[in-house]
Scaffold this motif. Sequence first.
Motif, PDB file in Angstrom:
ATOM      1  N   ARG A  75      69.983 -72.887 -16.871  1.00  0.00           N
ATOM      2  CA  ARG A  75      70.424 -72.903 -15.470  1.00  0.00           C
ATOM      3  C   ARG A  75      71.851 -72.418 -15.277  1.00  0.00           C
ATOM      4  O   ARG A  75      72.302 -72.241 -14.153  1.00  0.00           O
ATOM      5  CB  ARG A  75      70.232 -74.281 -14.860  1.00  0.00           C
ATOM      6  CG  ARG A  75      71.043 -75.367 -15.493  1.00  0.00           C
ATOM      7  CD  ARG A  75      70.677 -76.666 -14.847  1.00  0.00           C
ATOM      8  NE  ARG A  75      71.416 -77.758 -15.440  1.00  0.00           N
ATOM      9  CZ  ARG A  75      71.459 -78.951 -14.946  1.00  0.00           C
ATOM     10  NH1 ARG A  75      70.814 -79.220 -13.836  1.00  0.00           N
ATOM     11  NH2 ARG A  75      72.148 -79.890 -15.539  1.00  0.00           N
ATOM     12  N   HIS A  76      72.557 -72.163 -16.375  1.00  0.00           N
ATOM     13  CA  HIS A  76      73.912 -71.608 -16.307  1.00  0.00           C
ATOM     14  C   HIS A  76      73.921 -70.097 -16.524  1.00  0.00           C
ATOM     15  O   HIS A  76      74.979 -69.485 -16.586  1.00  0.00           O
ATOM     16  CB  HIS A  76      74.812 -72.286 -17.353  1.00  0.00           C
ATOM     17  CG  HIS A  76      74.782 -73.782 -17.248  1.00  0.00           C
ATOM     18  ND1 HIS A  76      75.311 -74.468 -16.178  1.00  0.00           N
ATOM     19  CD2 HIS A  76      74.231 -74.713 -18.062  1.00  0.00           C
ATOM     20  CE1 HIS A  76      75.110 -75.768 -16.349  1.00  0.00           C
ATOM     21  NE2 HIS A  76      74.452 -75.946 -17.481  1.00  0.00           N
ATOM     22  N   SER A 130      77.523 -68.133 -27.193  1.00  0.00           N
ATOM     23  CA  SER A 130      76.587 -67.898 -26.105  1.00  0.00           C
ATOM     24  C   SER A 130      76.109 -66.447 -26.113  1.00  0.00           C
ATOM     25  O   SER A 130      76.668 -65.591 -26.785  1.00  0.00           O
ATOM     26  CB  SER A 130      77.286 -68.205 -24.777  1.00  0.00           C
ATOM     27  OG  SER A 130      76.373 -68.107 -23.715  1.00  0.00           O
TER      28      SER A 130
END
Length: 135
Positions: free
Chosen positions: A42-43, A87
């Motif tokens: 969701r990020h 990430s």
Amino acid sequence: MSDGVIIDETGTQRTLGYVLDVSGGDGRARCRLTLDERHTNRHGAFHGGLAAVMLDNAMGATGSLSVDDSGLHPMVTLSLTTQFLASAEPGDELVAEGWLTGGGYKTKFIDGRITRSDGTIIATGTGVFKPRSKR
């Protein structure tokens, strides 16, 4: 399978869109994926659960290569530990690879990592895998 590249073999592979490459000749399997919005949390970053899926796939296929050159021998994951280090975002090219670190006939100890195309290590993993009888 074509030239050691496995495409659309499982429902998970078809859903996520990764390619499994067992053609390196070095005993290592590689799981390749170009990230898109389906692979994000969701990020908007690469979902950690999918990192574990990629590691499990590459490491399990590496165990399979230690039993059978096709990389298709069934393996069962007994244990998988994942460490998240960086990430990734949509558009990034990721490669998960595994390598055998020990074990014997009944169990295989395998380490793995996911690397972004710029060389950044996204995640690492350790696992224990067991060859399964073919049905």
